[in-house]
Write a protein that holds these residues in place. Structure first.
Motif, PDB file in Angstrom:
ATOM      1  N   SER A 494      57.154 -12.681  52.519  1.00 38.29           N
ATOM      2  CA  SER A 494      57.559 -11.606  53.439  1.00 38.29           C
ATOM      3  C   SER A 494      58.924 -11.962  53.982  1.00 38.29           C
ATOM      4  N   HIS A 495      59.721 -10.973  54.310  1.00 39.97           N
ATOM      5  CA  HIS A 495      61.142 -11.196  54.587  1.00 39.97           C
ATOM      6  C   HIS A 495      61.395 -11.922  55.912  1.00 39.97           C
ATOM      7  N   TYR A 496      60.595 -11.622  56.931  1.00 39.06           N
ATOM      8  CA  TYR A 496      60.899 -12.181  58.253  1.00 39.06           C
ATOM      9  C   TYR A 496      59.826 -13.151  58.766  1.00 39.06           C
ATOM     10  N   HIS A 497      58.561 -12.860  58.529  1.00 39.53           N
ATOM     11  CA  HIS A 497      57.513 -13.748  59.052  1.00 39.53           C
ATOM     12  C   HIS A 497      56.260 -13.585  58.190  1.00 39.53           C
ATOM     13  N   PRO A 498      55.381 -14.584  58.196  1.00 39.09           N
ATOM     14  CA  PRO A 498      54.164 -14.511  57.380  1.00 39.09           C
ATOM     15  C   PRO A 498      53.315 -13.295  57.744  1.00 39.09           C
ATOM     16  N   ILE A 499      52.774 -12.662  56.722  1.00 38.69           N
ATOM     17  CA  ILE A 499      51.908 -11.501  56.931  1.00 38.69           C
ATOM     18  C   ILE A 499      50.483 -11.873  56.557  1.00 38.69           C
ATOM     19  N   ALA A 500      49.546 -11.588  57.437  1.00 37.38           N
ATOM     20  CA  ALA A 500      48.139 -11.864  57.168  1.00 37.38           C
ATOM     21  C   ALA A 500      47.532 -10.711  56.378  1.00 37.38           C
ATOM     22  N   ARG A 501      46.969 -11.029  55.251  1.00 39.33           N
ATOM     23  CA  ARG A 501      46.285 -10.008  54.436  1.00 39.33           C
ATOM     24  C   ARG A 501      44.829  -9.952  54.863  1.00 39.33           C
ATOM     25  N   ARG A 502      44.350  -8.765  55.168  1.00 40.79           N
ATOM     26  CA  ARG A 502      42.961  -8.589  55.566  1.00 40.79           C
ATOM     27  C   ARG A 502      42.101  -8.427  54.317  1.00 40.79           C
TER      28      ARG A 502
END
Length: 651
Positions: A494-502
């Motif tokens: 992700s470009h700016y910060h970690p994304i949590a996948r549900r």
């Protein structure tokens, strides 16, 4: 030697014969039904001929079609494999009449051993010990019940024709005899076209030990030692081994002498097996074994004999059928080491070993065990389907070691490293059986599995780390890149910060919620609901034993495949609408007997109907009290999931 043979069979035995024929420079012709047009044995053979629709009665059991295929392709001989037409003397006569060679015994030899009662009378005359029982022609209930009383309970009702446990019932009490007899006769009629049975004394601690024999057309007959097939459930062999544990020199000499005597009594030619029942209540004693039957063909478990003797039994079959003498004398056949065979079937051990069907979306066998020699006998590949039309065998794992302990260690390791997803398989059951204390000690008998069935078939719920691995796999964060483009490999970028996948999973009706986050260091964090969090580095995440297939994720752990579904909201709605008061067919089959009617008030556990599947009868009972609003018709052919019965008040 033949230049071309036709194989009148399918699956793993057809592939097995093709491999030996190819090594010997013999070309092969496969036959196939509509359901098998893309099967492994078809792809392996040099030529292939279609012989009809999927049902065996329209294809693999139609001798005329098979003989015609052999003549049209220029095959000189027909190898029957096992099952199907392999022990049909009329087929042998037809093959011979057509000017072809049957790779197996003569029709007379098959007829002599084809009916258990006649075979036992013949063996008595030849001096081979037989188990006490009634082997006469009378089939009246009053006669058979009277004979059972004379023999003394418990007794065993057995079909006169065929084998494999079909048409066989143990009876412990006179009051149970009539119902057991009727059931055995129906099953025998369905499986072999012959409802006649015999009645024998049931041996309390029986072991099933058989001797591999081989004869030629020059008067020679030898044995290739014994196999122990005592690990059985419902009279179906599960794990076989050679030699038999606890075998003494005196016992072996007595059994092999009797086996060769039996073969010579019918001028036997080709591969055959003499099966004995052994009373092991006081160890293996030369005076406590009795002839049961002879299988006039190659056996499913023949690889264990090959592993400990170094003999290719299929090669011997081809050589003997082409007129050659046996390749070795009795003195030249040596026993070396120990071997096991585990039969992997598409069946659900937790549900009474119900046959299973489905596509093998993931199929992986170990290439070696590090503990001993190993071979895999199979007739399926990843992506193939297990259909309702044929035997649900997936593969046979065969291992060999210098001694029994080494061979068993190799078998356990091979089972624990086997991965199957898409169809339920019995691998966990086999691994647990092979790991059991009794089996490891060689303390086996035909009732061992039944005594320990609950422990052998129970599957522990997966631990939280397994659940986390399933969530990680279902998230798609870990994947094999579709190309060499480095950006394609950044599934968690992700470009700016970690994304949590549900992630939402389900197992045994329980919903599982998880969040998967790709970390900057390449690792993945998986949080289960509001609870535990697990971190998997990139290397371990990529190498995890996980299979992702349509709507599912399977995580493998020591032979157990923990299956998680990825819920589909539409499918969930449809399932809810079907109601809980509906009984559906657990497998494809034929409604053989209906024991209730619409409007009947039934109680939980009451037998409603008998479903015949894979030539075996399965009783379908009421899961609850209630009044029947619908029930399937007797004689109906049903598929997996078909409504068999519905209670009043259900939608």
């Amino acid at each position: 030697m033949f230049s071309k043979i036709l194989i009148a069979n399918r699956g793993e035995i057809a592939c097995r014969v093709i491999r030996t024929a190819r090594r010997m420079g013999v070309r092969t012709v496969a036959v196939y039904s509509e359901a098998d047009s893309r099967a492994m044995h078809v792809a392996m053979a040099d030529e292939a001929v279609a012989i009809g629709p999927a049902p065996v009665g329209d294809s693999y059991l139609v001798g005329e079609k098979i003989i015609q295929a052999a003549k049209e392709t220029g095959a000189e001989a027909i190898h029957p494999g096992y099952g199907f037409l392999s022990e049909n003397p009329d087929f042998v006569d037809a093959v011979t009449k057509a000017g072809l060679v049957f790779i197996g015994p003569s029709a007379d030899s098959i007829r002599a051993m084809g009916l258990k009662d006649a075979a036992k009378r013949l063996m008595e005359k030849a001096g081979v010990p037989v188990v006490p029982g009634y082997h006469g022609d009378g089939q009246a209930l009053v006669l058979l019940a009277g004979k059972a009383k004379e023999i003394g309970y418990p007794v065993l009702i057995k079909a006169r024709a065929g084998g494999g446990g079909k048409g066989m019932r143990r009876v412990d009490d006179p009051d149970q005899f009539a119902e057991a007899l009727a059931s055995a006769q129906r099953e025998a009629k369905a499986a072999f076209g012959d409802p006649r049975v015999l009645v024998e004394k049931y041996v309390e601690k029986p072991r099933h030990i058989e001797v591999q024999v081989f004869g030629d057309n020059h008067g020679n007959a030898v044995h290739l030692f014994e196999r122990d097939c005592s690990a059985q459930r419902r009279h179906q062999k599960v794990i076989e081994e050679a030699p038999a544990p606890g075998m003494t020199a005196q016992m072996r000499a007595a059994m092999t002498e009797a086996a060769v005597k039996a073969a010579k009594a019918i001028d036997y030619s080709g591969a055959g097996t003499i099966e004995f029942i052994v009373d092991a209540s006081d160890g293996l004693r030369p005076d406590r074994f009795w002839f049961m039957e002879m299988n006039t063909r190659l056996q499913v478990e023949h690889p264990v004999t090959e592993m400990v003797t170094g003999v290719d039994l299929v090669e011997w079959q081809l050589r003997v059928a082409s007129g050659e003498k046996l390749p070795k004398t009795q003195e030249e056949i040596r026993l070396c080491g120990h071997a096991f065979e585990g039969r992997i079937y598409a069946e659900d051990a937790t549900r009474g070993f119900l046959p299973a069907i489905g596509t093998l979306h993931h199929l992986r066998f170990p290439t070696d065990t590090g503990a001993g020699d190993m071979r895999v006998e199979t007739g399926v590949r990843q992506g193939d389907a297990i259909s309702p039309y044929y035997d649900p065998m997936i593969a046979k794992l065969v291992t060999r070691g210098a001694d029994r302990g080494a061979a068993l260690t190799a078998l356990v390791e091979a089972l624990e490293r086997t991965e199957i997803a898409g169809s339920t398989a019995n691998v966990p059951f086999l691994a647990r059986l092979a790991n059991g204390a009794d089996f490891a000690a060689g303390d086996v008998d035909t009732g061992m599995i039944q005594r320990h069935q609950e422990a052998l078939t129970a599957i522990a719920a997966p631990g939280p780390e397994i659940v986390a691995r399933a969530a990680l796999a279902a998230s798609g964060a870990v994947h094999d890149p579709a190309s060499s483009d480095p950006w394609d490999g950044l599934a968690g970028y992700s470009h700016y910060h970690p994304i949590a996948r549900r992630v939402r999973l389900a197992r045994d009706g329980t919903e599982i919620l998880a969040a998967v986050t790709a970390r900057p260091d390449g690792a993945f964090a998986v949080k289960l609901g509001e609870g535990q969090e697990f971190v998997f580095d990139a290397l371990h995440a990529q190498s995890a034993r996980v299979a992702v297939w349509p709507g599912h994720v399977t995580v493998f752990e020591r032979g157990v495949g923990h299956d998680f579904s990825v819920p589909d909201p539409v499918a969930e709605a449809e399932e809810a609408a079907s109601g809980s008061d509906t009984i559906r067919a657990p497998m494809p089959g034929l409604v053989k007997v209906v024991r209730a009617a619409v409007g009947d008030a039934v109680t939980k556990g009451q037998a409603l109907l008998v479903l015949e599947a894979m030539k075996m009868e399965h009783t379908i009972a009421a899961p609850q009290d209630g009044t029947l609003a619908e029930i399937a018709a007797e004689g109906a052919q049903v598929t997996d999931g078909t409504v068999l019965a519905r209670f009043a008040g259900s939608e």
